[in-house]
Scaffold this motif. Structure first.
Motif, PDB file in Angstrom:
ATOM      1  N   ASP A   5      37.189  25.825  27.954  1.00 43.89           N
ATOM      2  CA  ASP A   5      37.736  27.178  27.949  1.00 43.89           C
ATOM      3  C   ASP A   5      37.867  27.629  26.497  1.00 43.89           C
ATOM      4  OD1 ASP A   5      37.956  27.381  30.669  1.00 43.89           O
ATOM      5  OD2 ASP A   5      40.095  26.943  30.748  1.00 43.89           O
ATOM      6  N   THR A   6      37.365  28.818  26.199  1.00 39.69           N
ATOM      7  CA  THR A   6      37.365  29.326  24.826  1.00 39.69           C
ATOM      8  C   THR A   6      37.951  30.729  24.809  1.00 39.69           C
ATOM      9  OG1 THR A   6      35.251  28.166  24.564  1.00 39.69           O
ATOM     10  CG2 THR A   6      35.863  29.693  22.817  1.00 39.69           C
ATOM     11  N   TRP A   7      38.853  30.989  23.866  1.00 36.34           N
ATOM     12  CA  TRP A   7      39.370  32.341  23.710  1.00 36.34           C
ATOM     13  C   TRP A   7      38.337  33.209  23.014  1.00 36.34           C
ATOM     14  CZ3 TRP A   7      43.367  34.525  26.007  1.00 36.34           C
ATOM     15  CH2 TRP A   7      44.386  33.692  26.504  1.00 36.34           C
ATOM     16  N   ALA A   8      38.238  34.437  23.454  1.00 38.92           N
ATOM     17  CA  ALA A   8      37.342  35.390  22.800  1.00 38.92           C
ATOM     18  C   ALA A   8      38.049  36.734  22.762  1.00 38.92           C
ATOM     19  CB  ALA A   8      36.026  35.490  23.572  1.00 38.92           C
ATOM     20  N   VAL A   9      37.621  37.596  21.844  1.00 35.93           N
ATOM     21  CA  VAL A   9      38.202  38.933  21.727  1.00 35.93           C
ATOM     22  C   VAL A   9      37.104  39.959  21.964  1.00 35.93           C
ATOM     23  CG1 VAL A   9      39.353  40.574  20.198  1.00 35.93           C
ATOM     24  CG2 VAL A   9      39.944  38.139  20.082  1.00 35.93           C
ATOM     25  N   CYS A  10      37.382  40.917  22.835  1.00 27.30           N
ATOM     26  CA  CYS A  10      36.401  41.951  23.155  1.00 27.30           C
ATOM     27  C   CYS A  10      36.214  42.866  21.942  1.00 27.30           C
ATOM     28  CB  CYS A  10      36.871  42.749  24.355  1.00 27.30           C
ATOM     29  SG  CYS A  10      35.753  44.084  24.794  1.00 27.30           S
ATOM     30  N   THR A  11      34.969  43.041  21.501  1.00 29.87           N
ATOM     31  CA  THR A  11      34.706  43.895  20.349  1.00 29.87           C
ATOM     32  C   THR A  11      34.800  45.374  20.710  1.00 29.87           C
ATOM     33  OG1 THR A  11      32.343  43.780  20.824  1.00 29.87           O
ATOM     34  CG2 THR A  11      33.200  42.227  19.198  1.00 29.87           C
ATOM     35  N   ASN A  12      34.882  45.677  21.995  1.00 32.99           N
ATOM     36  CA  ASN A  12      34.965  47.072  22.419  1.00 32.99           C
ATOM     37  C   ASN A  12      36.411  47.525  22.598  1.00 32.99           C
ATOM     38  OD1 ASN A  12      33.783  49.604  23.332  1.00 32.99           O
ATOM     39  ND2 ASN A  12      34.510  49.012  25.348  1.00 32.99           N
ATOM     40  N   CYS A  13      37.202  46.769  23.382  1.00 27.23           N
ATOM     41  CA  CYS A  13      38.563  47.211  23.695  1.00 27.23           C
ATOM     42  C   CYS A  13      39.640  46.346  23.036  1.00 27.23           C
ATOM     43  CB  CYS A  13      38.775  47.278  25.212  1.00 27.23           C
ATOM     44  SG  CYS A  13      38.848  45.679  26.012  1.00 27.23           S
ATOM     45  N   GLY A  14      39.241  45.237  22.392  1.00 28.73           N
ATOM     46  CA  GLY A  14      40.210  44.406  21.690  1.00 28.73           C
ATOM     47  C   GLY A  14      40.983  43.442  22.568  1.00 28.73           C
ATOM     48  N   THR A  15      40.719  43.450  23.864  1.00 29.76           N
ATOM     49  CA  THR A  15      41.394  42.541  24.781  1.00 29.76           C
ATOM     50  C   THR A  15      41.016  41.093  24.481  1.00 29.76           C
ATOM     51  OG1 THR A  15      41.394  44.181  26.539  1.00 29.76           O
ATOM     52  CG2 THR A  15      41.644  41.900  27.230  1.00 29.76           C
ATOM     53  N   GLN A  16      42.025  40.221  24.529  1.00 30.50           N
ATOM     54  CA  GLN A  16      41.756  38.797  24.404  1.00 30.50           C
ATOM     55  C   GLN A  16      41.491  38.249  25.796  1.00 30.50           C
ATOM     56  OE1 GLN A  16      44.833  36.322  22.756  1.00 30.50           O
ATOM     57  NE2 GLN A  16      43.562  35.734  21.016  1.00 30.50           N
ATOM     58  N   PHE A  17      40.492  37.452  25.924  1.00 27.19           N
ATOM     59  CA  PHE A  17      40.167  36.907  27.254  1.00 27.19           C
ATOM     60  C   PHE A  17      39.622  35.499  27.100  1.00 27.19           C
ATOM     61  CE2 PHE A  17      35.489  37.253  27.090  1.00 27.19           C
ATOM     62  CZ  PHE A  17      35.344  38.097  26.003  1.00 27.19           C
ATOM     63  N   VAL A  18      39.601  34.773  28.204  1.00 30.50           N
ATOM     64  CA  VAL A  18      39.119  33.395  28.180  1.00 30.50           C
ATOM     65  C   VAL A  18      37.688  33.354  28.695  1.00 30.50           C
ATOM     66  CG1 VAL A  18      39.483  31.051  29.032  1.00 30.50           C
ATOM     67  CG2 VAL A  18      41.454  32.518  28.570  1.00 30.50           C
ATOM     68  N   PHE A  19      36.831  32.751  27.898  1.00 26.86           N
ATOM     69  CA  PHE A  19      35.467  32.452  28.319  1.00 26.86           C
ATOM     70  C   PHE A  19      35.563  31.107  29.038  1.00 26.86           C
ATOM     71  CE2 PHE A  19      31.022  31.126  26.659  1.00 26.86           C
ATOM     72  CZ  PHE A  19      30.400  31.653  27.765  1.00 26.86           C
ATOM     73  N   THR A  20      35.648  31.169  30.366  1.00 30.73           N
ATOM     74  CA  THR A  20      36.065  30.001  31.131  1.00 30.73           C
ATOM     75  C   THR A  20      34.948  28.970  31.330  1.00 30.73           C
ATOM     76  OG1 THR A  20      35.456  31.006  33.239  1.00 30.73           O
ATOM     77  CG2 THR A  20      37.697  31.411  32.466  1.00 30.73           C
ATOM     78  N   VAL A  21      35.371  27.777  31.642  1.00 30.55           N
ATOM     79  CA  VAL A  21      34.446  26.688  31.958  1.00 30.55           C
ATOM     80  C   VAL A  21      33.562  27.074  33.144  1.00 30.55           C
ATOM     81  CG1 VAL A  21      34.359  24.354  32.934  1.00 30.55           C
ATOM     82  CG2 VAL A  21      35.851  24.824  30.992  1.00 30.55           C
ATOM     83  N   GLU A  22      34.156  27.720  34.162  1.00 28.19           N
ATOM     84  CA  GLU A  22      33.389  28.129  35.353  1.00 28.19           C
ATOM     85  C   GLU A  22      32.280  29.091  34.952  1.00 28.19           C
ATOM     86  OE1 GLU A  22      36.779  28.301  35.214  1.00 28.19           O
ATOM     87  OE2 GLU A  22      37.044  26.432  36.320  1.00 28.19           O
ATOM     88  N   GLU A  23      32.660  30.045  34.078  1.00 28.59           N
ATOM     89  CA  GLU A  23      31.706  31.041  33.606  1.00 28.59           C
ATOM     90  C   GLU A  23      30.566  30.368  32.825  1.00 28.59           C
ATOM     91  OE1 GLU A  23      31.594  34.074  34.348  1.00 28.59           O
ATOM     92  OE2 GLU A  23      30.824  35.298  32.714  1.00 28.59           O
ATOM     93  N   GLN A  24      30.942  29.424  31.956  1.00 25.91           N
ATOM     94  CA  GLN A  24      29.930  28.727  31.157  1.00 25.91           C
ATOM     95  C   GLN A  24      28.992  27.926  32.048  1.00 25.91           C
ATOM     96  OE1 GLN A  24      32.111  26.575  28.001  1.00 25.91           O
ATOM     97  NE2 GLN A  24      33.534  28.282  28.040  1.00 25.91           N
ATOM     98  N   ARG A  25      29.557  27.301  33.074  1.00 26.08           N
ATOM     99  CA  ARG A  25      28.743  26.505  33.996  1.00 26.08           C
ATOM    100  C   ARG A  25      27.754  27.418  34.736  1.00 26.08           C
ATOM    101  NH1 ARG A  25      32.794  23.610  36.682  1.00 26.08           N
ATOM    102  NH2 ARG A  25      32.744  22.031  35.068  1.00 26.08           N
ATOM    103  N   ARG A  26      28.247  28.571  35.181  1.00 31.17           N
ATOM    104  CA  ARG A  26      27.387  29.523  35.897  1.00 31.17           C
ATOM    105  C   ARG A  26      26.246  30.014  34.988  1.00 31.17           C
ATOM    106  NH1 ARG A  26      26.608  34.774  35.789  1.00 31.17           N
ATOM    107  NH2 ARG A  26      28.428  35.293  34.538  1.00 31.17           N
TER     108      ARG A  26
END
Ligand SMILES: [Zn+2]
Length: 122
Positions: A5-26
């Motif tokens: 799980d990796t934290w990332a910040v949206c370059t458009n709206c500035g929201t912090q979100f998690v780039f999840t393991v499930e997402e990476q696997r998909r």
């Protein structure tokens, strides 16, 4: 490759979100690279409806039926018709082929056009 799980910040709206393991696997399974996204899931979905160009992966394409679907990075699928293939495209396009495309709004919803195969399936 280990997923984390990796934290990332949206370059458009500035929201912090998690780039999840499930997402990476998909993404890995579907043939996308695992570069952390620069857009949050909401902005990504909106971005993918802009004209583009965008990159995606062919889910399937049937030359007899003359259409197929592209998986977008968000996981959404977008329809394409053979008339939307770039000139000189191969008749057969393997599942998992990476493509570049533009999005066009039609009466029946968004459709991928100018579909260009970048590489075959992995
Ligand atoms: Zn955002």
């Amino acid at each position: 490759m280990p997923y984390r799980d990796t934290w990332a910040v949206c370059t458009n709206c500035g929201t912090q979100f998690v780039f999840t393991v499930e997402e990476q696997r998909r993404l890995d399974k579907q043939g996308f690279d695992l570069t952390p996204p620069t857009l949050c899931p909401d902005c990504m979905r909106l971005h993918e409806m802009t004209p583009g160009p965008h990159e995606g992966v062919v889910k399937w394409y049937d030359p007899e039926k003359g259409y197929g679907f592209i998986i977008q990075r968000s996981g959404n699928e977008i329809f394409f018709h053979k008339s939307g293939l770039a000139p000189g495209s191969p008749r057969q396009i393997p599942d998992g082929a990476r493509v570049r495309y533009r999005v066009q709004a039609t009466g029946r919803g968004p459709q991928a056009v100018d579909v260009t195969v970048i590489s075959g399936s992995r």
